[in-house]
Design a protein around this motif. Sequence first.
Motif: not given
Length: 133
Positions: A46-54, A73-75, A80-87
């Motif tokens: 997906p586009a955006g933060h979710l895709g970047d975390v994936m 930190a790398r992003m 918390v935002a990374v955790g939400q994307a993981c979820g």
Amino acid sequence: MRVRLRGDAYDLDTSLLAESDDEVRRQLDQYAAGERQAFDLTVDYPAGHLGDVMRAMAAIPYGETRRYGDIAARMGSGAVAVGQACGANPLPVVVPCHRVVGADGTGGFSAPGGVDAKRRLLAFERGEGLDRF
């Protein structure tokens, strides 16, 4: 598509994969049997933060983990935002959100088996308790 893997259920949005459901199941079966450590599947991130975390999760090697904060930190994001994307990961196991852990512990896991399923996947990838599944 719902799959059962080593005793736990996972819901995968296979519309994000180029390969057939049969191919996805074949590779997941190989993973569960200890015959595959990386998936050879084409993911439409997906586009955006979710895709970047994936993408960051997909880069974590089999048997290893990364912390939410380290990925953040790398992003240039927050843990918390990374955790939400993981979820929100629509492709658990294939995109290994179970390999992302908290600084002080396992962290969360949104699959039906919850944190226990995450612990089982991590133990499996470390080679622990293979005969218990």
